[in-house]
Scaffold this motif. Sequence first.
Motif, PDB file in Angstrom:
ATOM      1  N   VAL A  53       0.812  -1.171  -0.100  1.00 51.76           N
ATOM      2  CA  VAL A  53       0.159  -0.162  -0.234  1.00 51.76           C
ATOM      3  C   VAL A  53       0.738   1.214  -0.030  1.00 51.76           C
ATOM      4  CG1 VAL A  53      -1.617   1.507   1.612  1.00 51.76           C
ATOM      5  CG2 VAL A  53      -1.903  -1.011   1.158  1.00 51.76           C
ATOM      6  N   VAL A  54       1.886   1.258   0.957  1.00 50.94           N
ATOM      7  CA  VAL A  54       2.855   2.497   0.845  1.00 50.94           C
ATOM      8  C   VAL A  54       3.651   2.463  -0.379  1.00 50.94           C
ATOM      9  CG1 VAL A  54       4.831   3.360   2.073  1.00 50.94           C
ATOM     10  CG2 VAL A  54       2.920   2.456   3.547  1.00 50.94           C
ATOM     11  N   GLN A  55       4.070   1.614  -0.968  1.00 49.44           N
ATOM     12  CA  GLN A  55       4.726   1.750  -2.003  1.00 49.44           C
ATOM     13  C   GLN A  55       3.958   2.136  -3.224  1.00 49.44           C
ATOM     14  OE1 GLN A  55       6.373  -1.911  -4.039  1.00 49.44           O
ATOM     15  NE2 GLN A  55       8.150  -0.619  -4.203  1.00 49.44           N
ATOM     16  N   LYS A  56       2.858   1.709  -3.397  1.00 55.51           N
ATOM     17  CA  LYS A  56       1.794   2.191  -4.354  1.00 55.51           C
ATOM     18  C   LYS A  56       1.544   3.601  -4.340  1.00 55.51           C
ATOM     19  CE  LYS A  56      -2.690   1.364  -3.941  1.00 55.51           C
ATOM     20  NZ  LYS A  56      -3.919   0.891  -3.672  1.00 55.51           N
ATOM     21  N   ASP A  75      -7.570   5.868   0.576  1.00 52.94           N
ATOM     22  CA  ASP A  75      -7.318   4.265   0.411  1.00 52.94           C
ATOM     23  C   ASP A  75      -8.381   3.577   1.314  1.00 52.94           C
ATOM     24  OD1 ASP A  75      -5.931   1.581   1.016  1.00 52.94           O
ATOM     25  OD2 ASP A  75      -5.055   2.158  -0.781  1.00 52.94           O
ATOM     26  N   ARG A  76      -8.957   2.783   0.925  1.00 57.19           N
ATOM     27  CA  ARG A  76      -9.942   1.821   1.880  1.00 57.19           C
ATOM     28  C   ARG A  76      -9.071   1.186   2.968  1.00 57.19           C
ATOM     29  NH1 ARG A  76     -12.355  -2.812   2.246  1.00 57.19           N
ATOM     30  NH2 ARG A  76     -11.700  -3.575   0.263  1.00 57.19           N
ATOM     31  N   GLU A  77      -8.323   0.525   2.290  1.00 59.05           N
ATOM     32  CA  GLU A  77      -7.179  -0.332   3.054  1.00 59.05           C
ATOM     33  C   GLU A  77      -6.688   0.487   4.235  1.00 59.05           C
ATOM     34  OE1 GLU A  77      -5.029  -4.010   1.457  1.00 59.05           O
ATOM     35  OE2 GLU A  77      -5.061  -2.427  -0.183  1.00 59.05           O
ATOM     36  N   VAL A  78      -6.085   1.560   4.095  1.00 60.79           N
ATOM     37  CA  VAL A  78      -5.587   2.474   5.050  1.00 60.79           C
ATOM     38  C   VAL A  78      -6.622   2.863   6.187  1.00 60.79           C
ATOM     39  CG1 VAL A  78      -4.393   4.708   5.375  1.00 60.79           C
ATOM     40  CG2 VAL A  78      -3.696   3.179   3.558  1.00 60.79           C
ATOM     41  N   ASN A  79      -7.581   3.274   5.626  1.00 66.59           N
ATOM     42  CA  ASN A  79      -8.794   3.626   6.397  1.00 66.59           C
ATOM     43  C   ASN A  79      -9.181   2.707   7.505  1.00 66.59           C
ATOM     44  OD1 ASN A  79      -8.865   6.476   5.576  1.00 66.59           O
ATOM     45  ND2 ASN A  79      -9.968   5.964   3.810  1.00 66.59           N
ATOM     46  N   VAL A  81      -7.769   0.503   9.093  1.00 63.63           N
ATOM     47  CA  VAL A  81      -6.756   0.428  10.234  1.00 63.63           C
ATOM     48  C   VAL A  81      -6.171   1.543  10.858  1.00 63.63           C
ATOM     49  CG1 VAL A  81      -6.023  -1.888   9.578  1.00 63.63           C
ATOM     50  CG2 VAL A  81      -4.684   0.165   8.668  1.00 63.63           C
ATOM     51  N   LEU A  82      -6.251   2.610  10.147  1.00 65.09           N
ATOM     52  CA  LEU A  82      -5.772   3.898  10.794  1.00 65.09           C
ATOM     53  C   LEU A  82      -6.905   5.230  10.728  1.00 65.09           C
ATOM     54  CD1 LEU A  82      -2.174   4.449   8.905  1.00 65.09           C
ATOM     55  CD2 LEU A  82      -2.747   3.796  11.385  1.00 65.09           C
ATOM     56  N   THR A  83      -6.916   5.847  11.765  1.00 66.78           N
ATOM     57  CA  THR A  83      -7.945   6.993  11.917  1.00 66.78           C
ATOM     58  C   THR A  83      -7.333   8.068  11.276  1.00 66.78           C
ATOM     59  OG1 THR A  83      -7.048   7.909  13.828  1.00 66.78           O
ATOM     60  CG2 THR A  83      -8.687   6.269  14.226  1.00 66.78           C
ATOM     61  N   SER A  84      -7.893   8.895  10.848  1.00 67.17           N
ATOM     62  CA  SER A  84      -7.389  10.341   9.988  1.00 67.17           C
ATOM     63  C   SER A  84      -6.361  10.984  11.160  1.00 67.17           C
ATOM     64  CB  SER A  84      -8.390  11.028   9.626  1.00 67.17           C
ATOM     65  OG  SER A  84      -9.261  11.698  10.652  1.00 67.17           O
ATOM     66  N   ALA A  85      -6.681  10.845  12.181  1.00 66.78           N
ATOM     67  CA  ALA A  85      -5.674  11.555  13.214  1.00 66.78           C
ATOM     68  C   ALA A  85      -4.542  10.561  13.386  1.00 66.78           C
ATOM     69  CB  ALA A  85      -6.261  11.715  14.620  1.00 66.78           C
ATOM     70  N   ARG A  86      -4.492   9.364  13.250  1.00 64.38           N
ATOM     71  CA  ARG A  86      -3.193   8.615  13.383  1.00 64.38           C
ATOM     72  C   ARG A  86      -2.470   8.872  12.107  1.00 64.38           C
ATOM     73  NH1 ARG A  86       1.162   7.562  13.922  1.00 64.38           N
ATOM     74  NH2 ARG A  86       1.973   5.696  14.362  1.00 64.38           N
ATOM     75  N   LEU A  87      -2.997   8.799  10.949  1.00 63.85           N
ATOM     76  CA  LEU A  87      -2.454   9.048   9.661  1.00 63.85           C
ATOM     77  C   LEU A  87      -1.662  10.470   9.698  1.00 63.85           C
ATOM     78  CD1 LEU A  87      -1.747   8.470   6.899  1.00 63.85           C
ATOM     79  CD2 LEU A  87      -3.874   9.056   6.184  1.00 63.85           C
ATOM     80  N   ALA A  88      -2.449  11.614  10.131  1.00 63.29           N
ATOM     81  CA  ALA A  88      -1.847  12.736  10.250  1.00 63.29           C
ATOM     82  C   ALA A  88      -0.497  12.942  11.102  1.00 63.29           C
ATOM     83  CB  ALA A  88      -2.875  13.883  10.870  1.00 63.29           C
ATOM     84  N   ARG A  89      -0.236  12.194  12.224  1.00 59.03           N
ATOM     85  CA  ARG A  89       0.641  12.124  13.046  1.00 59.03           C
ATOM     86  C   ARG A  89       1.873  11.386  12.570  1.00 59.03           C
ATOM     87  NH1 ARG A  89      -3.020  10.404  17.141  1.00 59.03           N
ATOM     88  NH2 ARG A  89      -2.491   8.185  16.932  1.00 59.03           N
ATOM     89  N   CYS A  90       1.682  10.502  11.465  1.00 58.33           N
ATOM     90  CA  CYS A  90       2.629  10.043  10.598  1.00 58.33           C
ATOM     91  C   CYS A  90       3.524  11.166   9.889  1.00 58.33           C
ATOM     92  CB  CYS A  90       2.201   9.112   9.655  1.00 58.33           C
ATOM     93  SG  CYS A  90       1.317   7.522  10.166  1.00 58.33           S
TER      94      CYS A  90
END
Length: 116
Positions: A53-56, A75-79, A81-90
């Motif tokens: 997913v990350v590479q794509k 991305d549905r797969e990302v969503n 497992v990760l909340t939008s807040a967790r993704l933002a912290r990345c």
Amino acid sequence: YMLVKSVGLIENLQVDRTRMRDNIDLGGGVVFSQRVLLALVDAGMSRDDAYRVVQKHALAAWNKGGSFRDRLATDREVNTVLTSARLARCFDLGPFMRHATTILSRSVPRRGRAPR
């Protein structure tokens, strides 16, 4: 000699925060790909699936332009497992910058003192 000479360059360094951020964003934010990969794995996605997913999305952002973060956010797969807040912290620069002041203070001597 080289250290003293390079310290003179650092001593006069001027940082343009906006330009620095623009440079980080030039690749669409792919510099944060490792943090995203680790967050996906920590959230329960297999390492192989997270890597795929990350590479794509990293390759798409790099080759076609656009935002790596925005691609991941839709991305549905990302969503799943990760909340939008967790993704933002990345994408937070804080962890990368936490020791910057200490490093610079050790690199730039006070007037009249040699570097450590």
